[in-house]
Design an enzyme around this catalytic site. Structure first.
Site, PDB file in Angstrom:
ATOM      1  N   VAL A  67       0.869  -1.399  -0.057  1.00  0.00           N
ATOM      2  CA  VAL A  67      -0.177   0.018   0.072  1.00  0.00           C
ATOM      3  C   VAL A  67       0.917   1.290   0.146  1.00  0.00           C
ATOM      4  CG1 VAL A  67      -1.595   1.480   1.417  1.00  0.00           C
ATOM      5  CG2 VAL A  67      -1.914  -1.024   1.206  1.00  0.00           C
ATOM      6  N   ALA A 112       4.134   4.295   3.231  1.00  0.00           N
ATOM      7  CA  ALA A 112       3.804   2.816   2.583  1.00  0.00           C
ATOM      8  C   ALA A 112       3.990   1.826   3.623  1.00  0.00           C
ATOM      9  CB  ALA A 112       4.734   2.756   1.576  1.00  0.00           C
ATOM     10  N   LYS A 113       3.326   0.583   3.059  1.00  0.00           N
ATOM     11  CA  LYS A 113       3.590  -0.547   3.989  1.00  0.00           C
ATOM     12  C   LYS A 113       3.104  -1.681   3.135  1.00  0.00           C
ATOM     13  CE  LYS A 113       4.916  -0.993   8.399  1.00  0.00           C
ATOM     14  NZ  LYS A 113       5.474  -0.558   9.142  1.00  0.00           N
ATOM     15  N   GLY A 114       3.764  -2.967   3.351  1.00  0.00           N
ATOM     16  CA  GLY A 114       3.422  -3.849   2.616  1.00  0.00           C
ATOM     17  C   GLY A 114       3.523  -5.293   3.339  1.00  0.00           C
ATOM     18  N   ASP A 153       9.747  -5.322   8.778  1.00  0.00           N
ATOM     19  CA  ASP A 153       8.836  -5.090   9.712  1.00  0.00           C
ATOM     20  C   ASP A 153       8.543  -6.512  10.610  1.00  0.00           C
ATOM     21  OD1 ASP A 153       6.688  -2.801  10.451  1.00  0.00           O
ATOM     22  OD2 ASP A 153       5.425  -4.779  10.374  1.00  0.00           O
TER      23      ASP A 153
END
Ligand code: NAD
Length: 441
Positions: A67, A112-114, A153
């Site tokens: 995202v 952002a992050k995934g 993460d």
């Protein structure tokens, strides 16, 4: 990276992020029509499905996504997590946190992050490597040094970043691709000081807040009693650095439970015991306590440094600290925020307190683009400067909001908190750049 033994409880971070944003909006009345929807919505959500050969010769299909919440201020920045309960909602919330965090820290990134839906506890290292490589191939140019830059993460680490870098490098031969991910091993272009950056940033932010009189009754860390939830990367670093700065660590916990000692714990003894016994529980000379007891322990500063939604409407009333430093992302729910506010407990919010990690990730990215390696002293000095400025900026913003509040008390129930001020600072910065770029034409 959370240990594979401790699956985290899943709080509704999306709801937390939405409520925090809505509350902050009450302090911003002059945003252009339509801008609010743009600022809260993710810019791009990429879903991919990819198949992987498993160790037992079977083939399994995985679901992953990335995202990009906002790239107005620069390339997306944010971690990739591997967890069975990863959802688009949760990742979207974390991506939004990254947008606000990078804006407050003044680093030229967006948010952002995934994630990949998988259970690392049931995967071999080789399977995780193949998942990572196929995920990166499936994402293609969704990530890149100038578009979206991942980092570690939950259940991903420096080794995972090395695999991401290598796969991307194979896909883009002949280019300097090191800046495609941060949190890499030092030999592969990782930055000195990245491991300690989040905890060190928490220390600098706390010291500056105290120095500026932000917590009534606490001027500095000398003799200050600190309780810490979580003894991973962030919690353990906080324990060592706050102790070295003069604080007394009276309580710590990990996923198995906690310990309390009013006389103060020695960080190295705590870490030795955890290393030898796998947990902090049973530390000789200390009283065993539960994790809920830790949150309610008799201390001046409470540092939730483990998981989201830990301080909620069911236990916030028991918190006795004068200051809560959100080292973890989203550890205090909006309902708990209001309870703490009524108890005059100051909360140093996550998007400010734990921004040290993304600041040094930015340093890593700059070093990679320039083929440089900075000295540790230089990195620490640069980090301190940025954390001090971020705290000063948020305090200045709170003064402005307070002035509005005093002249307009009927409209709002509560005085502005540091979280309100931090979010307003961030939202304004992203909104200003959005308008400067004139992307509406
Ligand atoms: P980590 O996995 O290294 O450590 C997590 C720790 O929490 C472990 O010690 C684990 O035992 C403990 N824990 C798990 N469940 C617990 C429970 N119920 N009660 C008490 N302790 C529990 O993770 P980390 O990198 O230290 O990250 C911790 C938090 O900080 C996360 O919210 C993360 O998103 C946030 N954060 C980390 C960074 C970073 O640079 N590592 C940066 C910004 C924010």
């Amino acid at each position: 990276m959370t240990s594979p033994q401790s699956a985290p409880p899943r709080g509704d971070l999306f709801e937390v992020a939405q409520q925090q944003f809505q509350r902050a909006l009450a302090w911003i009345e002059d945003l252009k029509m339509g801008l609010i929807e743009y600022l809260i919505s993710p810019e791009k959500i990429t879903h991919v499905r990819f198949s992987v050969n498993m160790d037992d010769e079977s083939v399994r299909t995985f679901h992953g996504f990335r995202v990009l919440h906002n790239s107005t201020r620069g390339p997306g920045k944010g971690g990739i997590r591997y967890h069975p309960a990863v959802t688009e909602h949760e990742v979207s919330a974390l991506a939004a946190f990254m947008t606000w965090k990078t804006a407050i820290a003044g680093v030229p990134f967006g948010g952002a992050k995934g994630g990949v839906v998988c259970n690392p506890k049931e995967l071999s290292r080789a399977e995780q490597r193949r998942i990572t490589r196929r995920f990166v191939m499936a994402l293609g140019d969704v990530i890149g040094p100038h578009t979206d830059v991942p980092a570690p993460d939950l259940y991903t680490n420096a080794e995972t970043m090395a695999w991401i870098y290598d796969t991307f490098d194979v896909m883009h031969p002949g280019e300097n691709n090191r800046a495609v991910v941060t949190g890499k091993p030092i030999e592969l272009g990782g930055s000195l000081g990245r491991d300690e950056a989040t905890g060190r940033g928490c220390l600098y932010a706390t010291q500056q807040l105290l120095k500026r009189g932000g917590v009534p009754g606490l001027q500095n860390l000398d003799g200050t009693r600190v309780a810490i939830q979580g003894l991973g990367n962030v919690g353990a670093t906080c324990m060592q650095l706050f102790h070295a700065a003069g604080a007394s660590i009276v309580a710590v916990s990990d996923s198995s439970g906690g310990v309390f000692d009013a006389k103060g714990l020695d960080p190295e003894t705590v870490l030795d015991h955890k290393r030898d016994c796998g947990s902090i529980v049973g530390l000789p000379g200390a009283v065993s306590i539960s994790n809920d007891d830790l949150l309610a322990s008799d201390c001046d500063i409470l540092i939730p440094g483990a998981l989201e939604c830990q301080i909620h409407d069911g236990n916030a009333q028991r918190v006795r600290a004068k200051l809560v430093v959100e080292a973890a992302n989203g550890p205090v729910t909006p309902a708990a925020d209001e309870i703490l506010e009524r108890k005059s407990i100051v909360v140093l919010p996550d998007i400010l307190a734990n921004a040290g990690g993304v600041v040094v990730s930015y340093f890593e990215w700059v070093q990679n683009l320039e083929n440089q390696q900075w000295e540790l002293d230089e990195i620490r000095a640069r980090l301190e400067k940025r954390m001090v400025k971020a705290v000063d900026d948020v305090l200045a913003r709170r003064e402005l909001l307070k002035a509005n509040h005093d002249s307009d008390k009927q409209k709002r129930r509560m005085a502005p908190t540091l979280r309100d001020a931090a979010l307003v600072t961030a939202i304004r910065r992203v909104a200003d750049v959005t308008l400067q770029r004139d992307i509406w034409l």
